[in-house]
Design a protein around this motif. Structure first.
Motif, PDB file in Angstrom:
ATOM      1  N   ILE A 259       0.883  -1.175   0.000  1.00 51.53           N
ATOM      2  CA  ILE A 259       0.000   0.000   0.000  1.00 51.53           C
ATOM      3  C   ILE A 259       0.917   1.219   0.000  1.00 51.53           C
ATOM      4  N   ILE A 260       0.800   1.995  -1.050  1.00 55.21           N
ATOM      5  CA  ILE A 260       1.762   3.093  -1.230  1.00 55.21           C
ATOM      6  C   ILE A 260       1.112   4.397  -0.810  1.00 55.21           C
ATOM      7  N   ARG A 261       1.807   5.094   0.083  1.00 59.48           N
ATOM      8  CA  ARG A 261       1.268   6.339   0.640  1.00 59.48           C
ATOM      9  C   ARG A 261       2.335   7.421   0.655  1.00 59.48           C
ATOM     10  N   SER A 262       1.878   8.665   0.782  1.00 57.27           N
ATOM     11  CA  SER A 262       2.804   9.792   0.941  1.00 57.27           C
ATOM     12  C   SER A 262       3.294   9.822   2.382  1.00 57.27           C
ATOM     13  N   SER A 263       4.573  10.064   2.539  1.00 56.76           N
ATOM     14  CA  SER A 263       5.144  10.089   3.883  1.00 56.76           C
ATOM     15  C   SER A 263       4.716  11.323   4.662  1.00 56.76           C
ATOM     16  N   VAL A 264       4.218  12.333   3.970  1.00 50.51           N
ATOM     17  CA  VAL A 264       3.850  13.575   4.651  1.00 50.51           C
ATOM     18  C   VAL A 264       2.359  13.605   4.960  1.00 50.51           C
ATOM     19  N   THR A 265       1.559  13.351   3.929  1.00 52.70           N
ATOM     20  CA  THR A 265       0.107  13.483   4.122  1.00 52.70           C
ATOM     21  C   THR A 265      -0.555  12.145   4.424  1.00 52.70           C
ATOM     22  N   ASP A 266       0.154  11.084   4.202  1.00 57.14           N
ATOM     23  CA  ASP A 266      -0.352   9.731   4.410  1.00 57.14           C
ATOM     24  C   ASP A 266      -1.448   9.382   3.406  1.00 57.14           C
ATOM     25  N   SER A 267      -1.639  10.201   2.416  1.00 60.46           N
ATOM     26  CA  SER A 267      -2.642   9.892   1.402  1.00 60.46           C
ATOM     27  C   SER A 267      -2.100   8.831   0.457  1.00 60.46           C
TER      28      SER A 267
ATOM     29  N   GLY B 292      15.195 -14.098 -13.447  1.00 62.51           N
ATOM     30  CA  GLY B 292      15.868 -12.908 -13.986  1.00 62.51           C
ATOM     31  C   GLY B 292      15.010 -12.045 -14.884  1.00 62.51           C
ATOM     32  N   VAL B 293      13.735 -12.325 -14.993  1.00 59.08           N
ATOM     33  CA  VAL B 293      12.854 -11.539 -15.854  1.00 59.08           C
ATOM     34  C   VAL B 293      12.302 -10.354 -15.048  1.00 59.08           C
ATOM     35  N   GLN B 294      12.372  -9.219 -15.671  1.00 53.19           N
ATOM     36  CA  GLN B 294      11.905  -8.020 -14.961  1.00 53.19           C
ATOM     37  C   GLN B 294      10.387  -7.940 -14.984  1.00 53.19           C
ATOM     38  N   GLN B 295       9.823  -7.617 -13.861  1.00 53.66           N
ATOM     39  CA  GLN B 295       8.369  -7.517 -13.733  1.00 53.66           C
ATOM     40  C   GLN B 295       8.007  -6.074 -13.353  1.00 53.66           C
ATOM     41  N   THR B 296       6.887  -5.627 -13.912  1.00 56.48           N
ATOM     42  CA  THR B 296       6.441  -4.263 -13.593  1.00 56.48           C
ATOM     43  C   THR B 296       4.942  -4.260 -13.339  1.00 56.48           C
ATOM     44  N   LEU B 297       4.547  -3.586 -12.298  1.00 52.87           N
ATOM     45  CA  LEU B 297       3.125  -3.383 -12.021  1.00 52.87           C
ATOM     46  C   LEU B 297       2.909  -1.916 -11.629  1.00 52.87           C
TER      47      LEU B 297
ATOM     48  N   GLY C 294      -3.812   2.993  -4.230  1.00 48.38           N
ATOM     49  CA  GLY C 294      -2.428   2.887  -3.762  1.00 48.38           C
ATOM     50  C   GLY C 294      -1.939   1.462  -3.563  1.00 48.38           C
ATOM     51  N   THR C 295      -2.780   0.470  -3.839  1.00 44.98           N
ATOM     52  CA  THR C 295      -2.353  -0.907  -3.596  1.00 44.98           C
ATOM     53  C   THR C 295      -1.793  -1.547  -4.856  1.00 44.98           C
ATOM     54  N   VAL C 296      -0.920  -2.491  -4.623  1.00 46.77           N
ATOM     55  CA  VAL C 296      -0.392  -3.290  -5.715  1.00 46.77           C
ATOM     56  C   VAL C 296      -0.155  -4.695  -5.155  1.00 46.77           C
TER      57      VAL C 296
ATOM     58  N   GLY D 265       4.388 -12.707   0.496  1.00 41.72           N
ATOM     59  CA  GLY D 265       3.191 -12.797   1.299  1.00 41.72           C
ATOM     60  C   GLY D 265       2.975 -11.658   2.260  1.00 41.72           C
ATOM     61  N   ALA D 266       3.865 -10.716   2.260  1.00 43.11           N
ATOM     62  CA  ALA D 266       3.742  -9.614   3.216  1.00 43.11           C
ATOM     63  C   ALA D 266       2.672  -8.623   2.777  1.00 43.11           C
ATOM     64  N   ILE D 267       2.137  -7.927   3.720  1.00 46.54           N
ATOM     65  CA  ILE D 267       1.276  -6.770   3.420  1.00 46.54           C
ATOM     66  C   ILE D 267       1.955  -5.576   4.056  1.00 46.54           C
ATOM     67  N   LEU D 268       2.430  -4.719   3.211  1.00 45.70           N
ATOM     68  CA  LEU D 268       3.266  -3.621   3.718  1.00 45.70           C
ATOM     69  C   LEU D 268       2.712  -2.282   3.278  1.00 45.70           C
ATOM     70  N   THR D 269       2.869  -1.319   4.140  1.00 43.30           N
ATOM     71  CA  THR D 269       2.574   0.057   3.735  1.00 43.30           C
ATOM     72  C   THR D 269       3.915   0.759   3.483  1.00 43.30           C
ATOM     73  N   VAL D 270       4.035   1.281   2.290  1.00 40.12           N
ATOM     74  CA  VAL D 270       5.286   1.949   1.893  1.00 40.12           C
ATOM     75  C   VAL D 270       5.028   3.446   1.821  1.00 40.12           C
ATOM     76  N   HIS D 271       5.876   4.195   2.474  1.00 40.22           N
ATOM     77  CA  HIS D 271       5.724   5.659   2.440  1.00 40.22           C
ATOM     78  C   HIS D 271       6.763   6.257   1.513  1.00 40.22           C
ATOM     79  N   LEU D 272       6.293   6.909   0.467  1.00 39.76           N
ATOM     80  CA  LEU D 272       7.220   7.588  -0.445  1.00 39.76           C
ATOM     81  C   LEU D 272       7.417   9.018   0.039  1.00 39.76           C
ATOM     82  N   GLN D 273       8.648   9.443  -0.106  1.00 36.97           N
ATOM     83  CA  GLN D 273       8.974  10.793   0.368  1.00 36.97           C
ATOM     84  C   GLN D 273       8.873  11.775  -0.793  1.00 36.97           C
TER      85      GLN D 273
END
Lengths: 319, 739
Positions: free
Chosen positions: B31-39, B53-58, B64-66, B93-101
């Motif tokens: 779950i990708i969120r802003s580190s400042v506003t948490d949006s 070795g194959v590159q994957q992109t999503l 905000g989820t992937v 298998g993790a469920i993580l919240t990632v904060h982008l700066q």
């Protein structure tokens, strides 16, 4: 990786100000010889540059008035080589000047000293001058009357007419910052006969000029053939050390003057018994040019290979 | 608790599966969120490599989820324009919240300049511009000059010896206040601070406020404030960085940083050596238009862990040497040249402290002692023996020191609708030099206060007042700022303020007399004063898949009593400083910033109208209107961890008065010129190495003709040197651990 990082560190830590390479001073120059062709009648004058050996020639009689081009200077000279004289009138309008009666004829000092010109401080009055261009000119064009004014930008305004003419003409003589002198001729309805080389481009002028033999009674004005120097050049005369022995160290001990006729005509004399001009080879002239370079010079001849006079030959060398 | 047990079991299962080679793909959720506003942040690009070795992109969903099918712990990169690149190792298998700066001009950035306490730029009543570290890196900015050359609001000027200085919206460098963590930078030469002496090695971001900020920052903050926010010591155990930078014009820069944490006491050290060998490089010619320069600098930041206190002590030093080698004089008998060596020492000792006094009550204090000295040692260098002979008659030195002590208390009241700040500010300056009339001092003491009242969540008003006691006649400086947010995406800010610049000690006490000069200071000078107004309209919107930020702004600035040299005794050619100038600037600017997939475009136009008058005798012919244009195109390839940027700037013509050799003032107009840079940035080896390269000044603009006005008969048509020639650069940064 470690090696790469080390290389970058070394480059970044050792980069420093570039040091100067020592300059190796050049040895004294080669001994050189030169000869100028004034002609057997001395009709041509030549500017000579010791460094480049450049010569610029023209008839010595081609000018009548010479104006100072140096900023703040205002002197005007007349052509002594033509045996010219000038007189100051008591009239302030050219039309009032009609003849030469009661005029007092004057000439410049042979040294071209600024305080000793025949025309003098023309800017302090409005009177007209009359020029006697010299005996070589026909009567109709021999005498000219003129007035000089200074313009706001310090150029000269010359108003002139032939002595018996009523119509006057005017010409602006524009200063050139890189020249010493500006020349004017009344020929061809007023003209600039030539532009001398730039200040740094000449050292010596081989020409005809008027000398005054003060040992005579009365003092005798006489036209001679000799050398006038660039006023920015200084010259010392040596008759003791000798040409071969003079080096840079000794040259610095000499006394230099910038009097224009310091070299003059006396490097030669006329031997009546031999009926020929003999060069005084014991005279060495040490010349400090406009760039501060020292030269030694001595004359070696006055004749060309055909035996014609008027071909001064000289040896010179950069110290 | 059940959830915790469930996730622990799942994690153990994943670990067992990975360890036993049983690589079953498991759905991993980010779950990708802003580190400042948490949006939440939709559309972020998530990249990883599968075990084969194959590159994957999503791409992240709008919420905000992937969801990623991972079989083993995997290095994942997340890229979104306007945010820093995020890299981490993710468990299957993790469920993580990632904060982008956030980076760049985003409104989520936290700012401190001019604020009662740090807050997101979007909520600030003042319009604070930000240049983030990531942008500085992309431009490979080595000093403050490089950092703002391509900013629309700034204009750089360069002097071959005195260095480079900036103007903001056509207000010159002497009317700008430059701060480092809020401490004023001193040491002005010809009224300007050499921005080349401010290294960015340790800078986290730069905050800029346009327009007068004299209420808070006193003198010189008349055209604006540039505040450099330095990096803090790391909270973690520590790390180190080493960076190397070189240009083909003979620049070799090296800098190291390090920091650590010892029982909660944190520290950070940095040191560097910058060398520029001069330009143009034409050996064996010794004269160079752009002078060779060597700088050493270092800093130490220490944050002791004292309960209840937030303390920071920072020490900065810089030593600079510039060699101005003269043209050689070569004769057959001697070879020599006249050289000038310039030595600059800068030092700043700063102590910052803050303490929570009670509910909503915060005390801030800072004390900074800045020193600056500059020496000019003149030599006659014998180029035959390579000996230096000092020319004592041309020796010059200037020494300045300034003590700035500031203390303020801020608080909130009335159910947080009202915040306030009241503080005391003391500045003492001291100067000495061989062109000054003895050792001189001047002081200013001030009481300042600002109050910010939020009428509604959308409308805020912030009046401020500074009451000063000084020797140059500025008792009262008012300002008022307002912000109105029409919506989350549109807001307007405006301000009306007075500003001032105190006469410098040099302008008051200069004593310079030689055969060519007779310049005296004027102790009776008054301060320059200005009235300024500005308004900013900010609008953010989506255009298809493109995100747009736009800004429309206008400013008005009138400076009166401007200090200028004037001929007061024609007979003796004696000059002195007098309050005769009037300088008026009007600007309108528009800026649009768009993000579309991997592209980020930023374009802006600034139209400025400048009128300048010196007394009744000399003035520009009305307003000179000049447009500036700036564009920046950034393209990012997250898969290759590559970013590239193309920057363009067209500078506007600018009027200025100069003095000719005869001492006559005349007007000159510096014409417009174009600059363009291209840069590339790539991260390597698990982000431990960053490589930068590019080409600066693609069009090789070095000189532009200085155009004189028709009346300037004394002026020579000289070229003005604006930049060194086209050159390539390479920068490498090694990171032992993230700081």
């Amino acid at each position: 990786m470690i090696r790469f990082i080390s290389l970058l560190l070394i480059v970044a830590m050792t980069a420093c100000f570039r040091e100067d390479e020592p300059v190796v001073l050049p040895p004294p120059g080669e001994l050189q010889y030169a000869q100028v062709a004034m002609g057997s009648t001395y009709g041509r004058q030549y500017y000579f540059d010791l460094e480049t050996r450049d010569t610029t020639g023209m008839p010595f009689s081609s000018w009548d008035l010479c104006f100072s081009s140096t900023p703040q200077d205002w002197q005007v000279w007349i052509n002594g080589g033509n045996q010219a004289y000038v007189a100051l009138t008591t009239f302030d309008h050219l039309s009032e000047v009609k003849d030469t009666t009661e005029l007092k004829w004057l000439m410049d000092a042979p040294s071209w000293h600024r305080d000793s010109t025949a025309i003098g401080a023309w800017m302090t009055h409005n009177y007209c001058y009359v020029l006697d261009r010299g005996p070589a000119f026909a009567e109709k064009v021999r005498y000219y009357k003129f007035q000089i004014r200074a313009l706001a930008n310090s150029d000269y305004l010359l108003t002139y007419a032939a002595l018996h003419d009523s119509a006057a003409a005017s010409v602006t003589i524009e200063r050139l910052t890189d020249r010493h002198y500006l020349y004017f001729s009344f020929d061809h309805n007023g003209s600039v006969p030539f532009i001398e080389p730039a200040v740094d481009d000449w050292d010596l002028l081989f020409t005809r000029y008027r000398h005054v033999f003060t040992g005579q009674q009365p003092p005798l004005p006489y036209v001679v053939t000799g050398v006038l120097i660039n006023p920015s050049v200084a010259v010392a005369v040596d008759s003791i050390l000798g040409f071969d022995l003079i080096d840079y160290a000794q040259a610095q001990q000499l006394t230099y003057v910038s009097q224009r006729n310091i070299i003059g005509y006396a490097w030669k004399y006329y031997d009546f018994s031999a009926q020929a001009f003999i060069v005084r080879s014991n005279l060495t002239y040490v010349i400090r040019d406009t760039k501060g370079i020292y030269w030694k010079l001595r004359f070696i001849d006055f004749y060309n290979e055909n035996g014609e006079k008027g071909y001064p030959a000289f040896a010179f060398q950069r110290l | 608790m059940k959830e915790l047990i469930f996730w622990c079991c799942r994690w153990l299962l994943a670990s067992w599966a990975a360890g036993s080679g049983c690589l079953l793909a498991q759905s991993t959720t980010l779950i990708i969120r802003s580190s400042v506003t948490d949006s939440v942040i939709g559309g972020a690009q998530v990249i990883w490599e599968s075990p084969d070795g194959v590159q994957q992109t999503l791409y992240a969903q709008p919420d905000g989820t992937v969801h990623m099918p991972l079989r083993q712990p995997t290095l994942v990169r997340i890229y979104k324009h306007g945010f820093r690149l995020y890299t981490d190792s993710i468990m299957p298998g993790a469920i993580l919240t990632v904060h982008l700066q956030p980076l760049g001009r985003h409104l989520e950035d936290v700012v401190v300049t001019g604020q009662h306490r740090s807050m997101p730029a979007a909520h600030s009543v003042l319009h604070v511009r930000i240049v983030e570290r990531a942008e500085l890196d992309l431009r490979q900015a080595q000093d403050l000059t490089d950092a703002i050359t391509y900013e629309l609001w700034a204009r750089m000027s360069r002097d071959e010896v005195l260095g480079s200085y900036a103007s903001i919206n056509a207000i010159s460098g002497q009317n700008l206040k430059i701060l480092i963590n809020g401490i004023p930078v001193i040491g002005r030469e010809n009224g300007n601070i050499d921005l080349g002496q401010i290294s960015l090695q340790d800078v986290e971001r730069i905050e800029i406020i346009e327009g007068p900020m004299s209420v808070l920052y006193g003198t010189d903050a008349l055209g604006g404030v540039i505040n450099l926010i330095m990096r803090e010591p790391p909270d973690s155990s520590g790390g180190a960085e080493c960076s190397f930078y070189t240009e083909t014009i003979g620049t070799y820069n090296l800098a190291v940083n390090g920091g650590g944490n010892f029982r909660g006491h944190t520290f950070r050290v940095s040191a560097g050596r910058y060398f520029f060998s001069g330009f143009p490089l034409q050996p064996p010619q010794r004269y160079q238009l752009w002078k060779p320069k060597l700088q050493y600098f270092g800093s130490l930041t220490f944050r002791p862990n004292v309960s209840g206190w937030n303390l920071r002590w920072r020490s900065d030093v810089l030593r600079e040497e510039i060699r101005n080698k003269g043209l050689p004089v070569l004769t057959p008998y001697q070879a020599y040249a006249f050289d000038d060596y310039y030595y600059v020492w800068r030092g700043v000792q700063a102590l910052h402290a803050s303490r929570q006094l009670g509910q909503g009550l915060l005390w801030n204090g800072q004390a900074g002692l800045s020193t600056y000295s500059r020496e000019k040692v003149a030599y006659r260098k014998d180029l035959v023996k390579l000996e230096l002979h000092e020319r004592a008659e041309d020796y010059q030195y200037n020494r300045f020191s300034e003590l700035n002590v500031r203390s303020d208390v801020s608080g909130v009241a009335l159910t947080k609708s009202l915040s306030w700040q009241v503080g005391l500010d003391f500045t003492g300056q001291q100067a000495a030099g061989n062109r000054l009339q003895g050792r001189q001092q001047q002081y200013e003491g001030a009481l300042f206060s600002t109050v910010e009242y939020q009428f509604t969540p959308a409308l805020s008003l912030r009046p401020g007042l500074r009451l000063s006691y000084n020797t140059y006649g500025i008792p009262l400086t008012p300002a008022v700022h307002v912000r109105y947010a029409f919506s989350d995406r549109m807001q307007i800010r405006g301000g009306l303020a007075r500003g001032f610049r105190a006469p410098s000690l040099k302008e008051r006490y200069l004593y310079f007399f030689d055969s060519n000069h007779a310049i005296y200071g004027n102790p009776k000078l008054k301060a320059e004063q200005s009235v300024s107004a500005n308004v900013f309209w900010l609008f953010e919107y989506e255009l298809g898949s493109m995100h747009m930020d736009t800004e429309l702004s206008a400013s008005y600035n009138d400076i009166r009593d401007q200090i200028s040299l004037a001929l007061v005794q024609p007979l003796t050619q004696q000059y002195t400083y007098v309050n005769v100038g009037q300088y008026r600037v009007r600007t309108v600017s528009f800026r649009a910033e768009g993000h579309w997939k991997s592209l980020h475009a930023d374009v802006g136009v600034l139209i400025q109208a400048v009128a300048h008058a010196l007394g009744d005798s000399l003035s520009t012919d009305g307003f000179l209107i000049a447009p500036e244009f700036r564009a920046q195109l950034v393209w990012g390839d997250a898969a290759r961890l590559l970013r590239s940027a193309l920057m363009f700037r067209r500078t506007a013509p600018m009027p200025a008065f100069s003095m000719d050799a005869a001492g006559v003032l005349y007007e000159q107009i510096a014409p417009s010129y174009n600059l363009m840079d291209i840069s590339f940035h790539r991260m390597l080896w698990d982000n431990r190495v960053e490589v930068y390269c590019g080409i600066n000044n693609l069009w090789n603009v070095q000189h532009v003709p200085h155009l004189s006005s028709a009346a300037a008969i004394h002026a020579s048509q000289q070229d003005m040197a604006v930049a060194v020639g086209r050159h390539a650069y390479l920068g490498i940064r090694f990171r032992a651990a993230r700081l």
